[in-house]
Motif scaffolding. Structure first.
Motif, mmCIF file in Angstrom:
data_model
loop_
_atom_site.group_PDB
_atom_site.id
_atom_site.type_symbol
_atom_site.label_atom_id
_atom_site.label_comp_id
_atom_site.label_asym_id
_atom_site.label_seq_id
_atom_site.Cartn_x
_atom_site.Cartn_y
_atom_site.Cartn_z
ATOM 1 N N VAL A 15 0.843 -1.204 0.000
ATOM 2 C CA VAL A 15 0.000 0.000 0.000
ATOM 3 C C VAL A 15 0.875 1.251 0.000
ATOM 4 O O VAL A 15 0.625 2.209 -0.752
ATOM 5 C CB VAL A 15 -0.948 0.001 1.213
ATOM 6 N N ALA A 16 1.926 1.245 0.823
ATOM 7 C CA ALA A 16 2.807 2.408 0.902
ATOM 8 C C ALA A 16 3.551 2.632 -0.412
ATOM 9 O O ALA A 16 3.780 3.768 -0.821
ATOM 10 C CB ALA A 16 3.807 2.208 2.042
ATOM 11 N N ARG A 17 3.907 1.553 -1.087
ATOM 12 C CA ARG A 17 4.687 1.651 -2.316
ATOM 13 C C ARG A 17 3.833 1.993 -3.524
ATOM 14 O O ARG A 17 4.284 2.704 -4.437
ATOM 15 C CB ARG A 17 5.414 0.321 -2.551
ATOM 16 N N THR A 18 2.603 1.497 -3.575
ATOM 17 C CA THR A 18 1.784 1.638 -4.782
ATOM 18 C C THR A 18 0.572 2.556 -4.610
ATOM 19 O O THR A 18 0.022 3.048 -5.602
ATOM 20 C CB THR A 18 1.255 0.265 -5.229
ATOM 21 N N GLY A 19 0.133 2.741 -3.372
ATOM 22 C CA GLY A 19 -1.067 3.538 -3.135
ATOM 23 C C GLY A 19 -2.364 2.771 -3.370
ATOM 24 O O GLY A 19 -3.455 3.347 -3.340
ATOM 25 N N ILE A 20 -2.268 1.461 -3.597
ATOM 26 C CA ILE A 20 -3.457 0.646 -3.845
ATOM 27 C C ILE A 20 -4.259 0.471 -2.556
ATOM 28 O O ILE A 20 -3.701 0.188 -1.500
ATOM 29 C CB ILE A 20 -3.072 -0.736 -4.406
ATOM 30 N N THR A 21 -5.573 0.612 -2.676
ATOM 31 C CA THR A 21 -6.473 0.403 -1.549
ATOM 32 C C THR A 21 -7.581 -0.554 -1.975
ATOM 33 O O THR A 21 -7.747 -0.829 -3.166
ATOM 34 C CB THR A 21 -7.105 1.726 -1.092
ATOM 35 N N GLU A 22 -8.342 -1.023 -1.013
ATOM 36 C CA GLU A 22 -9.478 -1.887 -1.326
ATOM 37 C C GLU A 22 -10.502 -1.145 -2.183
ATOM 38 O O GLU A 22 -11.130 -1.728 -3.074
ATOM 39 C CB GLU A 22 -10.129 -2.401 -0.042
ATOM 40 N N ALA A 23 -10.662 0.148 -1.930
ATOM 41 C CA ALA A 23 -11.606 0.949 -2.721
ATOM 42 C C ALA A 23 -11.153 1.036 -4.179
ATOM 43 O O ALA A 23 -11.967 0.963 -5.113
ATOM 44 C CB ALA A 23 -11.734 2.347 -2.117
ATOM 45 N N PHE A 63 -10.398 -11.674 -4.873
ATOM 46 C CA PHE A 63 -9.284 -12.250 -5.616
ATOM 47 C C PHE A 63 -8.182 -11.219 -5.828
ATOM 48 O O PHE A 63 -6.998 -11.476 -5.549
ATOM 49 C CB PHE A 63 -9.787 -12.779 -6.959
ATOM 50 N N TRP A 64 -8.562 -10.037 -6.316
ATOM 51 C CA TRP A 64 -7.558 -9.018 -6.588
ATOM 52 C C TRP A 64 -6.973 -8.420 -5.317
ATOM 53 O O TRP A 64 -5.835 -7.945 -5.313
ATOM 54 C CB TRP A 64 -8.132 -7.937 -7.502
ATOM 55 N N SER A 65 -7.719 -8.450 -4.246
ATOM 56 C CA SER A 65 -7.161 -8.040 -2.953
ATOM 57 C C SER A 65 -6.036 -8.996 -2.559
ATOM 58 O O SER A 65 -4.974 -8.579 -2.089
ATOM 59 C CB SER A 65 -8.256 -8.042 -1.890
ATOM 60 N N SER A 66 -6.264 -10.291 -2.782
ATOM 61 C CA SER A 66 -5.239 -11.283 -2.463
ATOM 62 C C SER A 66 -4.045 -11.177 -3.403
ATOM 63 O O SER A 66 -2.889 -11.311 -2.989
ATOM 64 C CB SER A 66 -5.833 -12.694 -2.548
ATOM 65 N N VAL A 67 -4.325 -10.951 -4.686
ATOM 66 C CA VAL A 67 -3.255 -10.893 -5.682
ATOM 67 C C VAL A 67 -2.430 -9.622 -5.554
ATOM 68 O O VAL A 67 -1.192 -9.664 -5.579
ATOM 69 C CB VAL A 67 -3.850 -10.994 -7.100
ATOM 70 N N ALA A 68 -3.109 -8.484 -5.429
ATOM 71 C CA ALA A 68 -2.410 -7.202 -5.427
ATOM 72 C C ALA A 68 -1.873 -6.798 -4.060
ATOM 73 O O ALA A 68 -0.795 -6.214 -3.964
ATOM 74 C CB ALA A 68 -3.347 -6.107 -5.957
ATOM 75 N N PRO A 109 0.113 5.789 -11.786
ATOM 76 C CA PRO A 109 1.107 4.969 -12.498
ATOM 77 C C PRO A 109 1.671 3.798 -11.693
ATOM 78 O O PRO A 109 1.769 2.683 -12.216
ATOM 79 C CB PRO A 109 2.201 5.978 -12.856
ATOM 80 N N ASP A 110 2.060 4.021 -10.449
ATOM 81 C CA ASP A 110 2.646 2.942 -9.647
ATOM 82 C C ASP A 110 1.628 1.835 -9.381
ATOM 83 O O ASP A 110 1.962 0.643 -9.439
ATOM 84 C CB ASP A 110 3.173 3.483 -8.315
ATOM 85 N N ALA A 111 0.408 2.235 -9.097
ATOM 86 C CA ALA A 111 -0.640 1.243 -8.852
ATOM 87 C C ALA A 111 -0.967 0.481 -10.132
ATOM 88 O O ALA A 111 -1.111 -0.751 -10.115
ATOM 89 C CB ALA A 111 -1.896 1.931 -8.311
ATOM 90 N N ALA A 112 -1.075 1.203 -11.248
ATOM 91 C CA ALA A 112 -1.376 0.556 -12.522
ATOM 92 C C ALA A 112 -0.289 -0.445 -12.894
ATOM 93 O O ALA A 112 -0.579 -1.560 -13.342
ATOM 94 C CB ALA A 112 -1.524 1.607 -13.622
ATOM 95 N N ALA A 113 0.965 -0.058 -12.704
ATOM 96 C CA ALA A 113 2.082 -0.954 -13.031
ATOM 97 C C ALA A 113 2.019 -2.220 -12.182
ATOM 98 O O ALA A 113 2.286 -3.329 -12.676
ATOM 99 C CB ALA A 113 3.409 -0.236 -12.813
ATOM 100 N N HIS A 114 1.658 -2.081 -10.922
ATOM 101 C CA HIS A 114 1.556 -3.242 -10.026
ATOM 102 C C HIS A 114 0.419 -4.168 -10.459
ATOM 103 O O HIS A 114 0.603 -5.391 -10.548
ATOM 104 C CB HIS A 114 1.322 -2.759 -8.593
ATOM 105 N N PHE A 115 -0.719 -3.584 -10.738
ATOM 106 C CA PHE A 115 -1.868 -4.379 -11.209
ATOM 107 C C PHE A 115 -1.536 -5.116 -12.511
ATOM 108 O O PHE A 115 -1.840 -6.308 -12.670
ATOM 109 C CB PHE A 115 -3.085 -3.483 -11.433
ATOM 110 N N ILE A 116 -0.937 -4.395 -13.450
ATOM 111 C CA ILE A 116 -0.647 -4.965 -14.764
ATOM 112 C C ILE A 116 0.375 -6.095 -14.653
ATOM 113 O O ILE A 116 0.246 -7.136 -15.315
ATOM 114 C CB ILE A 116 -0.164 -3.871 -15.736
ATOM 115 N N ASP A 117 1.377 -5.899 -13.806
ATOM 116 C CA ASP A 117 2.363 -6.967 -13.605
ATOM 117 C C ASP A 117 1.691 -8.228 -13.071
ATOM 118 O O ASP A 117 1.952 -9.338 -13.557
ATOM 119 C CB ASP A 117 3.434 -6.499 -12.618
#
Length: 205
Positions: A15-23, A63-68, A109-117
């Motif tokens: 979360v700190a690195r990518t900014g990804i949240t459950e929302a 699923f994506w919560s577990s993956v990301a 960008p950081d979150a998108a890159a993480h999701f895409i990877d």
């Protein structure tokens, strides 16, 4: 540190690195599947098997919560569910294309890159898994492997015969080819060459 505490630490780091949240995951999943349902290639695959989309979307969020984020919320078996689907490499490519476009549109960008990877790894894993479990049998993989084994054995025998022929010719080099002592080696060589030709014909057939 317990396993749960370790998991929380890993999630916090992502979360700190990518900014990804459950929302953000929920927004991405809903927007992505809205595109999927309208897509002429992969939309029918999903539409023919999902009668109620809300439970499916909730499951995909887990699923994506577990993956990301490595939260461990998802407990399903994706490979088993994808095995019977009428899909091939083109469907995986299209799925990935839509997901990457959605992630790029909605996420930093950081979150998108993480999701895409993660999405690329998932697509590769599922596609390879289907190929391993269905593609080999569907295309007669066991027979292909057996034929390769037989061909390899025949090639080894042909090499052995070639070495024997080389040795025979080497020892005959100093002899009169028409003398009595030379006729037997020549006969052996002739038979060996005939047998080698038969082996090559089988291998190449």
């Amino acid at each position: 540190m317990t396993a749960a505490e370790r998991r929380e630490q890993i999630t916090a780091g992502i979360v700190a690195r990518t900014g990804i949240t459950e929302a953000m995951i929920e927004q991405l999943v809903h927007a992505f599947y809205a595109k999927v349902r309208k897509d002429p290639m992969i939309g029918p695959v999903f539409g023919s098997r999902i009668s109620s989309w809300e439970p499916h979307l909730a499951q995909m969020c887990a699923f994506w919560s577990s993956v990301a984020l490595m939260t461990g919320r998802y407990h399903g078996t994706p490979m088993v569910k994808h095995m019977p689907l009428p899909i091939d490499a083109a469907h995986f490519d299209r799925w990935l294309e839509l997901f990457e476009a959605t992630a790029a549109e909605l996420c930093p960008p950081d979150a998108a890159a993480h999701f895409i990877d993660r999405a690329r790894r998932i697509a590769s894993s599922l596609e390879n898994g289907r190929r391993e479990r269905t593609g080999r049998d569907a295309w007669g993989w066991r027979e292909i492997q057996a034929k390769r084994s037989r061909s390899s054995a025949m090639r080894n025998r042909a090499k052995a015969i070639a070495r024997a022929i080389d040795g025979a010719w080497f020892h005959q080099d100093q002899a009169d080819p028409f003398s009595g002592s030379s006729l037997v080696p020549m006969l052996i060589i002739g038979l060996a060459l005939t047998f080698a030709g038969m082996i090559v014909a089988v291998v190449l057939s």
